[in-house]
Design a protein around this motif. Structure first.
Motif: not given
Length: 221
Positions: A106-110, A120-136
């Protein structure tokens, strides 16, 4: 009297761009003769399924996630298991290598896919399942451009292994901070395969062979 030449069947095929470049076009380029004449259209994974469902297309290269599990009218065959790789400048990835958990990612720029797209649905769904909040730091659905953006903006991105580019000079990591990388399953979708058994099975076989020749390799930096 000359026998009439049988008219070659026409198949309308949809495909999303990276599969078009790394599977569909290489398959047709390597084949001197084909049992059907193909009309080719760029479609997103969900759009391709919808057009096949409505009988506008005969088949589509799509993603398994885009095919509804309770879909009665569609039939699909897997073409390629395509794991994603986390790419980014080596210094940025190495600084996170010893960290663990979702907060590290979550701390990384993405560099992320365009909001609301199939990618986006594929990657955001994966991140949500693992608790990652990406900063675009940027967004694009073009995987090649995403790698260039990651290099230019000192950011990271999940990239399918089949479309990795060496010339961007990015490091590659699998399961950074203990978070597994996502994956996608590329499929060939049609309706009523019993009516098209020969060309459908032939097409799926050629597409699998093309993926085997062109797929990139996922490896850690």
């Amino acid at each position: 009297m000359r026998a009439k030449r049988l008219q070659q069947p026409v198949v309308s095929l949809g495909s999303f761009p990276s599969a078009m470049a790394n599977c569909v076009l290489p398959a047709f380029r390597s084949c001197a003769e084909y049992s059907v004449k193909v009309r080719l259209f760029e479609t997103s994974p969900h759009e391709g399924c919808e057009l096949v469902r409505n009988e506008i297309l005969d088949a589509a290269v799509s993603l398994k996630d885009a095919v509804q599990t309770n879909e009665d009218g569609l039939h699909w065959l897997p073409l390629q298991h395509d794991p994603f790789v986390l790419v980014g400048p080596s210094g940025l990835l190495s600084s996170t290598a010893r960290s663990r958990g979702a907060s590290a990612l979550s701390s990384l720029p993405w560099i992320l896919p365009c909001a609301g797209s199939d990618c986006d649905r594929l990657i955001s769904g994966h991140m949500a399942r693992h608790g990652v909040r990406a900063r675009p730091a940027g967004r694009t659905d073009d995987w090649s451009l995403a790698q260039e953006m990651a290099a230019a903006l000192n950011a990271v991105a999940y990239i399918p292994s089949s479309v990795l580019r060496n010339e961007c000079g990015l490091a590659r990591v699998v399961d950074l901070a203990g978070i597994p990388n996502p994956f996608r399953t590329v499929v060939l979708v049609t309706r009523r395969p019993e009516e098209h058994k020969q060309w459908f099975s032939d097409m799926s076989r050629r597409f699998k062979q093309a993926y085997a020749r062109t797929a990139g390799e996922a490896y850690s930096s």
